[in-house]
Design a protein around this motif. Structure first.
Motif, PDB file in Angstrom:
ATOM      1  N   CYS A  71      52.632   6.740   4.022  1.00  0.00           N
ATOM      2  CA  CYS A  71      52.137   8.058   4.422  1.00  0.00           C
ATOM      3  C   CYS A  71      52.854   8.505   5.694  1.00  0.00           C
ATOM      4  N   THR A  73      51.793  10.388   7.971  1.00  0.00           N
ATOM      5  CA  THR A  73      50.908  10.552   9.133  1.00  0.00           C
ATOM      6  C   THR A  73      49.946   9.386   9.362  1.00  0.00           C
ATOM      7  N   CYS A  74      49.326   8.863   8.315  1.00  0.00           N
ATOM      8  CA  CYS A  74      48.321   7.801   8.531  1.00  0.00           C
ATOM      9  C   CYS A  74      48.998   6.496   8.944  1.00  0.00           C
ATOM     10  N   CYS A 123      48.469   9.214  -0.685  1.00  0.00           N
ATOM     11  CA  CYS A 123      47.895   8.389   0.381  1.00  0.00           C
ATOM     12  C   CYS A 123      46.410   8.173   0.101  1.00  0.00           C
ATOM     13  N   SER A 125      44.283   7.233   2.101  1.00  0.00           N
ATOM     14  CA  SER A 125      43.493   7.504   3.285  1.00  0.00           C
ATOM     15  C   SER A 125      43.263   9.002   3.499  1.00  0.00           C
ATOM     16  N   CYS A 126      44.346   9.814   3.416  1.00  0.00           N
ATOM     17  CA  CYS A 126      44.195  11.245   3.716  1.00  0.00           C
ATOM     18  C   CYS A 126      44.399  12.136   2.495  1.00  0.00           C
TER      19      CYS A 126
HETATM   20 ZN   LIG Z   1      47.683   9.527   4.833  1.00  0.00          ZN
END
Ligand SMILES: [Zn+2]
Ligand SMILES: [Zn+2]
Length: 610
Positions: A71, A73-74, A123, A125-126
């Motif tokens: 990812c 960003t994460c 991702c 996560s996000c």
């Molecule tokens: Zn992410």
């Protein structure tokens, strides 16, 4: 930076779980957070890994972790960081990862993306989704592939040569070798078609220098330490083989070259289930010998290459045959260095940013773009490919179409409209091989017709009746105001004059076509002029519509057969204008452009006839 507790990577690979355990084991506050039992299990897992590494230190393949995209960003906080050295380091102690929001400028690793299928990743996560490449997924594709030729394409920093060496070492050792089995398990890979026992693998480097610099060191990093190396460090054929094996026997990697005097002779003889070529050697005779060597074992040829040679004879034979090879014969996968988290992400981005668009196409995207001798050197995706306009915005624009007949080679039909500034918009294209004229006629009409009052597919049975039915249905249609069309009838449809039979048949079916002006040099010059930008506007643009993609690809890749421009101008037109690469949609586009010029719909000055 304070350690952060991240969720346990359920569904991740062994590597992700091990990193999570080591992260807990490293940080006392986290041990407190997860509780005594879990923290003890984490420390036990780390101790077990340390013991395993000691016990199997002679089998480095076991410890290979293949990269997957991350990812943007994460952050995955479980990767160990060296703050003094700016963040995460790779296995060789060199900078890896890249800064991400919240990392205070340190290079960090991102959360591993999940594969959705095709080139899509997400991702967990996000929820970020995007197109990416994955070293692990390319190796999985290789393991299950039934193709005779497997292409792993990518730039140097994408680690394709390393991945090819992993595939070669695994093949030489066999799926039942404990080191191979463990490596597969740790990366969550299925052995697929990998041979169970040891095998004889041959590798081809272009020169011995290349073998010594690139290929043999990588195989060295992977093959068991107790395998015998023979002439491995010499400017000669080199071999590595298992105890009890020998050169040319199962459990052997033989490193050879593909250049020099009569290189094809060096590839006669012993057969192999796998030949790994590092970089495109470009020699068709060598390639044919290699194909013969793997054929009797049902084996395959693996290329790890950056296509800097453009469409070499080998690449044309493997990937761009016209007509193409049968489906499933060749598999082609790509690795993007920007997806490789094991290198310095910021540095690699700067490297790509310093390149021209075309260099970047080759280096980063591993596209078969020639850098020299292109027919349309001025073509630039960022200038000439534009978002597809809605049909309503092109209402009342004059239209001219071009058509090139083909059966074994694709039939190509190009729809063009001219905007009020005089820029030609190529908005649709039909590109289809092995289909007869009647079907093409039907599909051309379907493309242009209002779908709400379409009379059915029985055109060829009785064209007169079909057209009557179409007119009657359109008369009562509220969607097209009685025209039965999606866009205006073209001023002209210009087709290859050589194929009068097909043109007559089209006319009988109600699509009247005019013979195109085939003068190749004037046609090329007209098209090339149209690509030029004047007053900030190119003379022709191509809509970013899936149907137009084959034409864009042809224009981008079409090259002169004789790429020496000064010599070319002294040749006769028939010889001078010879091209390499597919030119079917290009022909159709050229016929349409010549038609538009003849009807004075476009005004690019062309050389007067001499
Ligand atoms: Zn992410
Ligand atoms: Zn209608």
């Amino acid at each position: 930076m304070r350690p952060q507790l991240t969720p346990y990577p359920t569904g991740g690979t062994y590597w992700q779980r091990l990193r999570w355990a080591a992260h807990i084991a490293r940080h006392e506050p986290l041990q407190f957070e997860v509780g005594r039992d879990i923290s003890e299990a984490c420390r036990a897992a780390v101790r077990a890994e340390v013991e395993a590494r000691k016990a199997h230190r002679h089998e480095p393949l076991r410890w290979v972790e293949l990269w997957r995209p991350q990812c943007p960003t994460c952050i995955d906080w479980t990767w160990p960081m060296d703050v003094e050295k700016g963040g995460v380091l790779n296995a060789e102690g060199k900078p890896a990862g890249m800064p991400r929001p919240g990392s205070n400028g340190l290079r960090v690793m991102g959360v591993t993306l999940e594969h959705l299928g095709g080139g899509r990743y997400r991702c967990p996560s996000c929820g970020y989704e995007g197109e990416h490449t994955s070293q692990r997924d390319v190796l999985q594709a290789f393991l299950v592939s039934t193709a005779a030729v497997f292409m792993m394409l990518g730039s140097n920093r994408s680690s394709k040569t390393f991945l090819g060496s992993v595939a070669g070492a695994m093949t030489a050792m066999g799926a039942e070798h404990p080191a191979v089995a463990e490596m597969l398990a740790r990366n969550g890979l299925d052995a697929g078609r990998l041979n169970t026992g040891p095998a004889f693998v041959q590798t081809g480097s272009i020169t011995y220098g290349d073998a010594l610099t690139y290929l043999r060191p990588r195989y060295d990093l992977l093959l068991p330490r107790d395998w015998t190396r023979r002439s491995w460090d010499s400017q000669n054929d080199g071999a590595a083989f298992a105890p009890g094996s020998g050169i040319g026997r199962p459990g052997c990697v033989l490193s050879k070259t593909t250049s020099g005097a009569q290189p094809e002779a060096r590839w006669q003889g012993a057969s192999s289930p796998l030949i790994h070529n590092d970089e495109d050697h470009g020699n068709l005779k060598v390639f044919q010998e290699q194909e013969a060597r793997v054929a009797d074992q049902g084996g395959r040829i693996l290329f790890t290459a950056t296509p800097t040679k453009g469409k070499s004879p080998v690449m044309v034979d493997a990937l761009f045959r016209d007509p193409p090879r049968s489906a499933g014969m060749v598999d082609r996968y790509r690795l993007d260095a920007l997806d490789n988290p094991m290198i310095d992400g910021a540095a690699i981005r700067r490297w790509f940013a310093g390149m021209t668009e075309k260099q970047r196409m080759v280096r980063r995207f591993a596209r078969f773009v020639r850098l020299e001798g292109l027919v349309h050197e001025g073509f630039d995706r960022s200038v000439h490919v534009v978002p597809a306009l809605p049909l309503s915005e092109m209402r009342d624009w004059p239209r001219v179409d071009g058509c090139d007949f083909g059966f074994r080679a694709p039939f190509a039909y190009v729809w063009m409209a001219i905007d009020p500034h005089g820029t030609v918009h190529v908005y649709r294209c039909r590109y289809q091989a092995r289909t007869d004229t009647d079907d093409h006629a039907l599909e051309i009409l379907r493309m242009e017709s209002c779908p709400h009052c379409w009379p059915g597919d029985h055109l060829a049975a009785d064209p007169g009746r079909w057209w009557d039915e179409k007119e009657a249905a359109a008369a009562g249609c509220t969607h097209c105001e009685g025209t039965g069309r999606l866009w205006e009838e073209p001023y002209g449809r210009f087709a290859d004059p050589a194929d009068a039979t097909a043109r007559n048949r089209m006319g009988y079916l109600g699509i009247s076509m005019q013979p195109a002006d085939k003068a190749r040099r004037r046609g090329f010059e007209l098209c090339d002029r149209a690509l030029q930008v004047e007053d900030g506007r190119p003379g022709v643009v191509f809509h970013d519509h899936p149907s137009v993609a084959p034409l864009i690809a042809e224009i981008e890749e079409l090259a002169w057969k004789d790429d020496d421009a000064s010599r070319r101008s002294q040749l006769k037109e028939s010889v001078e204008m010879q091209v390499v690469g597919a030119d079917h949609a290009w022909d159709a586009w050229r016929y349409g452009m010549m038609g538009a010029a003849a009807m004075h719909l476009v005004e690019y000055a062309t050389e007067p006839d001499t």
